[in-house]
Design a protein around this motif. Sequence first.
Motif, PDB file in Angstrom:
ATOM      1  N   UNK A  93       0.816  -1.219   0.000  1.00  0.00           N
ATOM      2  CA  UNK A  93       0.000   0.000   0.000  1.00  0.00           C
ATOM      3  C   UNK A  93       0.850   1.270   0.000  1.00  0.00           C
ATOM      4  N   UNK A  94       1.962   1.234  -0.722  1.00  0.00           N
ATOM      5  CA  UNK A  94       2.784   2.429  -0.899  1.00  0.00           C
ATOM      6  C   UNK A  94       1.893   3.538  -1.449  1.00  0.00           C
ATOM      7  N   UNK A  95       2.066   4.759  -0.964  1.00  0.00           N
ATOM      8  CA  UNK A  95       1.186   5.844  -1.399  1.00  0.00           C
ATOM      9  C   UNK A  95       1.251   6.058  -2.916  1.00  0.00           C
ATOM     10  N   UNK A  96       2.409   5.832  -3.525  1.00  0.00           N
ATOM     11  CA  UNK A  96       2.528   5.993  -4.980  1.00  0.00           C
ATOM     12  C   UNK A  96       1.647   4.984  -5.722  1.00  0.00           C
ATOM     13  N   UNK A  97       1.404   3.806  -5.150  1.00  0.00           N
ATOM     14  CA  UNK A  97       0.551   2.804  -5.790  1.00  0.00           C
ATOM     15  C   UNK A  97      -0.920   3.204  -5.753  1.00  0.00           C
ATOM     16  N   UNK A  98      -1.290   4.047  -4.790  1.00  0.00           N
ATOM     17  CA  UNK A  98      -2.694   4.406  -4.587  1.00  0.00           C
ATOM     18  C   UNK A  98      -3.053   5.768  -5.152  1.00  0.00           C
ATOM     19  N   UNK A  99      -2.113   6.442  -5.791  1.00  0.00           N
ATOM     20  CA  UNK A  99      -2.370   7.785  -6.316  1.00  0.00           C
ATOM     21  C   UNK A  99      -3.374   7.756  -7.474  1.00  0.00           C
ATOM     22  N   UNK A 100      -3.989   8.899  -7.679  1.00  0.00           N
ATOM     23  CA  UNK A 100      -5.015   9.041  -8.709  1.00  0.00           C
ATOM     24  C   UNK A 100      -4.482   8.704 -10.094  1.00  0.00           C
ATOM     25  N   UNK A 101      -3.302   9.199 -10.458  1.00  0.00           N
ATOM     26  CA  UNK A 101      -2.764   8.940 -11.799  1.00  0.00           C
ATOM     27  C   UNK A 101      -2.497   7.453 -12.033  1.00  0.00           C
ATOM     28  N   UNK A 102      -2.052   6.751 -11.004  1.00  0.00           N
ATOM     29  CA  UNK A 102      -1.818   5.309 -11.134  1.00  0.00           C
ATOM     30  C   UNK A 102      -3.154   4.591 -11.309  1.00  0.00           C
ATOM     31  N   UNK A 103      -4.144   4.951 -10.513  1.00  0.00           N
ATOM     32  CA  UNK A 103      -5.479   4.332 -10.650  1.00  0.00           C
ATOM     33  C   UNK A 103      -6.053   4.591 -12.038  1.00  0.00           C
ATOM     34  N   UNK A 104      -5.884   5.829 -12.539  1.00  0.00           N
ATOM     35  CA  UNK A 104      -6.384   6.148 -13.888  1.00  0.00           C
ATOM     36  C   UNK A 104      -5.656   5.345 -14.962  1.00  0.00           C
ATOM     37  N   UNK A 105      -4.341   5.161 -14.799  1.00  0.00           N
ATOM     38  CA  UNK A 105      -3.584   4.370 -15.764  1.00  0.00           C
ATOM     39  C   UNK A 105      -4.097   2.924 -15.788  1.00  0.00           C
ATOM     40  N   UNK A 106      -4.347   2.359 -14.608  1.00  0.00           N
ATOM     41  CA  UNK A 106      -4.865   0.988 -14.529  1.00  0.00           C
ATOM     42  C   UNK A 106      -6.245   0.909 -15.172  1.00  0.00           C
ATOM     43  N   UNK A 107      -7.096   1.897 -14.923  1.00  0.00           N
ATOM     44  CA  UNK A 107      -8.431   1.909 -15.528  1.00  0.00           C
ATOM     45  C   UNK A 107      -8.355   2.042 -17.043  1.00  0.00           C
ATOM     46  N   UNK A 108      -7.424   2.838 -17.547  1.00  0.00           N
ATOM     47  CA  UNK A 108      -7.266   3.017 -18.996  1.00  0.00           C
ATOM     48  C   UNK A 108      -6.722   1.763 -19.687  1.00  0.00           C
ATOM     49  N   UNK A 109      -6.183   0.841 -18.917  1.00  0.00           N
ATOM     50  CA  UNK A 109      -5.678  -0.399 -19.521  1.00  0.00           C
ATOM     51  C   UNK A 109      -6.813  -1.316 -19.960  1.00  0.00           C
ATOM     52  N   UNK A 110      -8.035  -0.942 -19.644  1.00  0.00           N
ATOM     53  CA  UNK A 110      -9.241  -1.665 -20.062  1.00  0.00           C
ATOM     54  C   UNK A 110      -9.200  -3.136 -19.660  1.00  0.00           C
ATOM     55  N   UNK A 111      -8.854  -3.381 -18.426  1.00  0.00           N
ATOM     56  CA  UNK A 111      -8.856  -4.736 -17.900  1.00  0.00           C
ATOM     57  C   UNK A 111      -7.568  -5.503 -18.123  1.00  0.00           C
ATOM     58  N   UNK A 112      -6.606  -4.935 -18.836  1.00  0.00           N
ATOM     59  CA  UNK A 112      -5.338  -5.632 -19.045  1.00  0.00           C
ATOM     60  C   UNK A 112      -4.557  -5.736 -17.734  1.00  0.00           C
ATOM     61  N   UNK A 113      -4.722  -4.727 -16.869  1.00  0.00           N
ATOM     62  CA  UNK A 113      -4.068  -4.733 -15.554  1.00  0.00           C
ATOM     63  C   UNK A 113      -5.144  -4.731 -14.483  1.00  0.00           C
ATOM     64  N   UNK A 114      -5.021  -5.679 -13.563  1.00  0.00           N
ATOM     65  CA  UNK A 114      -5.871  -5.732 -12.372  1.00  0.00           C
ATOM     66  C   UNK A 114      -4.922  -5.700 -11.183  1.00  0.00           C
ATOM     67  N   UNK A 115      -5.262  -4.925 -10.155  1.00  0.00           N
ATOM     68  CA  UNK A 115      -4.378  -4.813  -8.990  1.00  0.00           C
ATOM     69  C   UNK A 115      -5.059  -5.338  -7.736  1.00  0.00           C
ATOM     70  N   UNK A 116      -4.239  -5.865  -6.853  1.00  0.00           N
ATOM     71  CA  UNK A 116      -4.659  -6.285  -5.521  1.00  0.00           C
ATOM     72  C   UNK A 116      -3.597  -5.795  -4.548  1.00  0.00           C
ATOM     73  N   UNK A 117      -4.017  -5.496  -3.320  1.00  0.00           N
ATOM     74  CA  UNK A 117      -3.085  -5.020  -2.305  1.00  0.00           C
ATOM     75  C   UNK A 117      -2.789  -6.126  -1.296  1.00  0.00           C
ATOM     76  N   UNK A 118      -1.553  -6.159  -0.852  1.00  0.00           N
ATOM     77  CA  UNK A 118      -1.169  -7.048   0.232  1.00  0.00           C
ATOM     78  C   UNK A 118      -1.698  -6.482   1.540  1.00  0.00           C
ATOM     79  N   UNK A 119      -1.908  -7.333   2.547  1.00  0.00           N
ATOM     80  CA  UNK A 119      -2.304  -6.798   3.857  1.00  0.00           C
ATOM     81  C   UNK A 119      -1.194  -5.910   4.425  1.00  0.00           C
ATOM     82  N   UNK A 120      -1.594  -4.975   5.254  1.00  0.00           N
ATOM     83  CA  UNK A 120      -0.610  -4.083   5.874  1.00  0.00           C
ATOM     84  C   UNK A 120       0.344  -4.876   6.768  1.00  0.00           C
ATOM     85  N   UNK A 121       1.578  -4.447   6.811  1.00  0.00           N
ATOM     86  CA  UNK A 121       2.613  -5.039   7.669  1.00  0.00           C
ATOM     87  C   UNK A 121       2.803  -6.541   7.426  1.00  0.00           C
ATOM     88  N   UNK A 122       2.827  -6.933   6.160  1.00  0.00           N
ATOM     89  CA  UNK A 122       3.028  -8.349   5.832  1.00  0.00           C
ATOM     90  C   UNK A 122       4.064  -8.499   4.719  1.00  0.00           C
TER      91      UNK A 122
END
Length: 181
Positions: A93-122
């Motif tokens: 959950x690095x803040x750079x992974x959760x930024x708006x531009x990163x989320x928009x890039x993933x959404x623009x991939x039209x399903x080519x990229x799907x993301x999941x987050x690891x649990x905190x402190x693991x």
Amino acid sequence: MKKACSEGRTLLFIDESGLSQKPHRCRSWAPRGKTPVLQFNFNWDKLSVSAGLTLRNFYFWLYLGATGQTEVIDFLKALVRHIDQPLLIVWDRLSAHRRRLVREFVELSEGHIVTEYLPAYAPELNPVEYIWSYWKQHELPNVCPKDYGELSRRVRRALRRMQRRPRLITAFWKQSSLCFD
């Protein structure tokens, strides 16, 4: 995980690490009675590395400075160029992974990229953490580069050496706490 496999996605764990010109000190050898001395140039600049690990290979990207959203997006673009299949990216959950531009890039991939987050402190769930551990303890211990050019060359050379060792990549997966059925 099963859904990703049924969709033909490549599982890819991503993590970032950083280095400076200050050496990562490890146990070293010296003549009896002589204390080993590491002389190094130091400034506060940082060389950052992003790595993505699949079951068979790992990919990396070097850049000066800290990891930000533009570096994350650049790394994702490089991964999409190298891996033809759709991606399931698992990262912390690095803040750079959760930024708006990163989320928009993933959404623009039209399903080519799907993301999941690891649990905190693991961190033990991310096999990329073992790349960093091996890299700093076995590939770059006590390295004292004169400048960032030399640091970059040595880092790149060490990571490429590691890429050519499939048994090492398998070991990173086995060390993590993940179970695949």
